[in-house]
Design a protein around this motif. Structure first.
Motif: not given
Ligand code: ADP
Ligand code: MG
Length: 817
Positions: A405, A379, A408, A374
């Motif tokens: 993480g 987000q 984004k 979710e």
């Molecule tokens: P960022 O770009 O901000 O560093 P990412 O979009 O790469 O973060 O996401 C980091 C990790 O967390 C990825 O493995 C992604 O699939 C996971 N993730 C993103 N949003 C969620 C969420 N709402 N719940 C659980 N996992 C998520």
């Protein structure tokens, strides 16, 4: 000439009070008396009194050798004598010392306004500034009267609280008003210096001025002076060492007895001289500064008048007004800055109308539903902000901040899909090729859950079932071969590719889009103002989303990127763990290796970041290779190690990353250049060599590479010989996990210039405003927005001064005046 009996009487009273222990005057009474008697003999005219004076034999006084009882009688004798002198001299009507009180400040001088002089004239128009003095000021960037008015002290010494001598406290900055009993030239450490004994009704204190023998002549006995400075202890007694001083005269104090400004100096400018000049210029000119803020705004925000703010910033009446003055001047800076960035934004938005998207597209819902998780509330909120922007006819200009993480990429992918669904192209740009590849992999993986991934090359995939046509996603980086690259470029130009992922080279080199609708830029701090406008000047007016994983404190973001709207994902997906962070001493290296070995034994993986070598990438790579070899041969000969550095080809890097991710390698040794943006949930240890040489934000980035899976993760920081400031950083990173908090600390420790690695150019100076002025910055911003909404061109007559000021401080910002 008549003799001043007051000092001696005071000293004797004090001696009496203290119990005749010869402590009333520094150096002992005898020395003082000899001196005093010398002057008395010259000035006493009555033969009778002279006779008595001789009997007292002050000139050869031996008070020190008397018994307590003898001292008592002797003191009484002298006091009686003084009373007699006073009575006699009083009859002549001249001996009494009239207490000098400091008079009210002098009336402000009427400025000598000559038509040809304005506050933009050279400082030589100021009384007291010769051309040679002007040259010295020029070196400090001060050329005009206005510059001088805005040449603010970097701080003030608080000499406003007058103390009596008996109240002096060692180590404190104190101010006294006292009589000079005696001043003479002495040698201190071989240097000609001045020593004075000054006193008030509560006692005496010694004052020395090193290296300044001339002062002795200016401080005649019985002159009244104000002394301001630090009280130190010498041989068990208080002493002022080279304090500020000035005579109590018929004028305002400027060096002592008040909040005294300390100015930045250059060679040849002396503090007292600068203070004098500043006082002069403020009295003469401050009221001629035109207050450019609209009256109504000033009232609403409760701001001081500009002339008052300027003069109070230099010579404040008290701390409170000084603070108000700073607020006014800081507000001006921030307000003008905000008006400038807003006008840039306006020019851009109005110059090139954007493409409004429709956000009602089934692909968006399908995508969100297909995610294996979710969206967090943060987000979702940010996604809504983006969608709202994308539907507007003005191009979006938004900065998205979020911890490593925080998710984004997912949000950005949703926005890119919306662009594609609206028939536009989208681009995602990363700072390095590795990160571009990672984004490409992540996005493809996400899309393959919702669409059907067709056969493709490893740099290009088609997805069916998402749009009425196949959705095409491509990776364009420097390392792919020329033929493919040209083919890709052609297809981008044809509009045949929907989403392109690459490095910043995407917009800098000969890549042309058919219909670029959305540009997502990852890692703001490497993508500055210039690149942003390059993008805009390429002839497109795409929506722009800038993402950064380096949390930028809100104030700084608004200051530097005021032309961007701000979105923050301030929440991590659920279940993220605290990464145990420890700063290790060099002696603990072996136990760190042992720890890594145990983690590997239980099936985990580790990163080891090589020492930071400040030189070129080549040297970094060499150092990494050496470290890799050492670790493989000497430390972990039985484990499988991999190496990643910036000189490897994209292919090699990719292979290495895959091997690590698949678990084939136990330990990945990497250079810091490669801010390893890889998601490896099984990696639980991040070890950073020479951690003392990295900034907080960068350490935090490294740390963010672990803790992505279920297992408890660890960050071990090795520091050979950290400096004081590095120690502070290491302490902080051990304690704080939150990226925004760390960013604030980083900013505090390093200052905004260094925060970004390089100084951001093109921004006006902030002299009074501090980046910690969050409230004020927000006020300035909201006032700027309000003003813009009322009168974008600042055309109303009440804004004419403001328009002029804006054009002066920020000529390139807009088309004013
Ligand atoms: P960022 O770009 O901000 O560093 P990412 O979009 O790469 O973060 O996401 C980091 C990790 O967390 C990825 O493995 C992604 O699939 C996971 N993730 C993103 N949003 C969620 C969420 N709402 N719940 C659980 N996992 C998520
Ligand atoms: Mg990311």
């Amino acid at each position: 000439m008549s003799i001043n009996i007051e000092p001696l009487r005071k000293i004797l009273e004090l001696e009496h009070k203290k119990g005749y222990v010869d402590s009333a005057v520094i150096g002992g009474l005898d020395r003082f008396l000899r001196n005093w008697a010398g002057q008395a003999i010259e000035s006493i005219t009555s033969p009778q009194l002279l006779n008595r004076l001789h009997k007292l034999n002050l000139a050869n006084s031996s008070y020190a050798s008397l018994t307590e009882q003898q001292r008592k009688e002797w003191v009484k004798g002298v006091v009686d004598f003084l009373a007699e002198v006073e009575r006699r001299e009083g009859e002549k009507g001249e001996a009494k010392l009239t207490p000098v009180v400091s008079r009210p400040p002098s009336r402000t001088r009427v400025p000598r306004t000559v038509v040809s002089q304005s506050i933009d004239s050279s400082i030589t128009v100021i009384r007291g500034i010769s051309s040679s003095l002007a040259t010295k000021f020029n070196k400090l960037g001060v050329k005009t009267v206005r510059d001088l008015l805005y040449f603010f002290p970097h701080r003030h010494l608080d000499y406003s609280q007058r103390k009596s001598i008996s109240q002096l406290t060692e180590g404190e900055e104190e101010t006294i008003i006292a009589n000079v009993w005696q001043a003479q030239e002495i040698r201190l450490g071989g240097r000609r210096s001045t020593e004075a004994i000054v006193g008030d009704e509560t006692g005496n204190v010694r004052v020395v001025w090193f290296n300044n023998p001339y002062l002795a002549k200016q401080l005649a006995t019985n002159t009244r002076v104000v002394i301001s400075g630090k009280v130190s202890l010498f041989n068990g007694r208080h002493v002022f060492e080279s304090p500020e001083w000035e005579l109590v005269e018929d004028r305002e104090l400027i060096h002592t007895g008040r909040l005294v400004p300390l100015y930045p100096l250059t060679q040849g400018l002396r503090p007292r001289q600068v203070r004098k000049v500043m006082k002069e210029v403020i009295d003469q000119w401050a009221r001629q500064v035109e207050d450019f803020l609209p009256l109504e705004l000033k009232k609403r925000c409760n701001l001081l008048e500009l002339p008052q703010a300027i003069s109070q910033a230099h010579y404040p009446e008290n701390e409170e007004v000084k603070a108000q003055a700073r607020v006014r001047l800081a507000f001006d800076e921030l307000f003008l800055l905000q008006l400038g960035v807003l006008s840039k934004k306006r020019t851009w938005q109005e110059g090139q109308p954007g493409s409004p998207f429709s956000a009602k597209t089934p692909v968006l819902d399908a995508f969100v539903k297909s995610l294996p998780f979710e969206l967090t509330a943060a987000q979702q909120k940010v996604l809504n902000e983006l969608l709202a922007d994308l539907q507007k006819p003005q191009p979006m200009s938004r900065l998205l901040q979020g911890e490593v993480g925080s998710g984004k990429t997912v949000v950005a992918t949703a926005a890119l899909l919306v662009a594609a669904a609206n028939g536009f192209q989208g681009a995602l740009m990363a700072p390095t090729e590795i990160l571009a590849e990672q984004h490409f992999a992540t996005i493809c993986q996400l899309l393959s859950r919702v669409g059907h991934q067709e056969e493709g090359a490893d740099y290009l995939y088609n997805y069916s079932g998402l749009l009425s046509r196949p959705l095409t996603v491509a990776l364009l980086i420097g390392d792919i071969n020329q033929v493919r690259k040209q083919e890709l470029q052609q297809r981008i130009l044809d509009g045949d590719i929907d989403i392109v992922i690459g490095t910043h080279a995407l917009i800098q080199k000969g890549v042309e889009f058919r219909r670029l609708g959305l540009a997502v830029v990852d890692e703001q701090h490497r993508f500055g103002v210039t690149q942003r406008s390059a993008l805009r000047q390429k002839g497109f007016s795409p929506h722009v989303l800038v993402m950064t994983a380096t949390p930028i404190p809100r104030t700084l973001a608004l200051t530097l990127y005021g032309d961007l709207d701000l979105s923050v994902i301030d929440q991590l997906p659920p279940g993220r763990q605290v990464i145990k962070t420890k700063w290790l001493k060099p002696g603990q290296r072996d136990s760190a290796y042992a720890f890594i070995r145990r983690q590997v034994a239980s099936g985990r993986q580790a990163f080891i970041i090589c020492p930071l070598v400040e030189e070129s990438e080549i040297i970094q790579a060499r150092a990494a290779i050496a470290e890799y070899e050492r670790l493989s041969e000497e430390v972990f000969p039985d484990l499988r190690l991999g190496l990643l550095h910036g000189r490897m080809s994209a292919d090699e890097k990719d292979k290495m990353m895959r091997r690590f991710r698949s678990g084939e390698l136990n330990i990945l040794v990497a250079t810091p250049v490669v801010e390893v943006g890889i998601d490896v949930p099984n990696a639980t240890v991040m070890m950073v060599e020479s951690a003392d040489r990295f900034g907080l934000s960068q350490l935090h980035q490294f740390r963010g590479r672990v803790g992505r899976g279920e297992e408890q993760s660890y960050c071990m920081l090795l520091a050979q010989n950290p400096s004081e400031i590095a120690r502070q950083r290491l302490d902080i990173i051990e304690k704080i996990q939150d990226g925004f908090e760390l960013a604030e600390e980083d900013l505090r420790l390093r200052g905004p210039g260094e925060f970004f690695g390089t100084r951001q150019s093109g921004l006006p100076d902030l002299r009074m405003a501090k980046l910690s002025d969050v409230g004020l910055l927000e006020l300035a911003r909201s006032e700027a927005i309000r003003l813009f909404e009322q009168d974008k061109g600042l055309e109303k007559p009440e804004y004419s001064l403001l328009a002029k000021e804006l054009a002066r401080v920020w000529p390139e910002a807009g088309e004013w005046s």
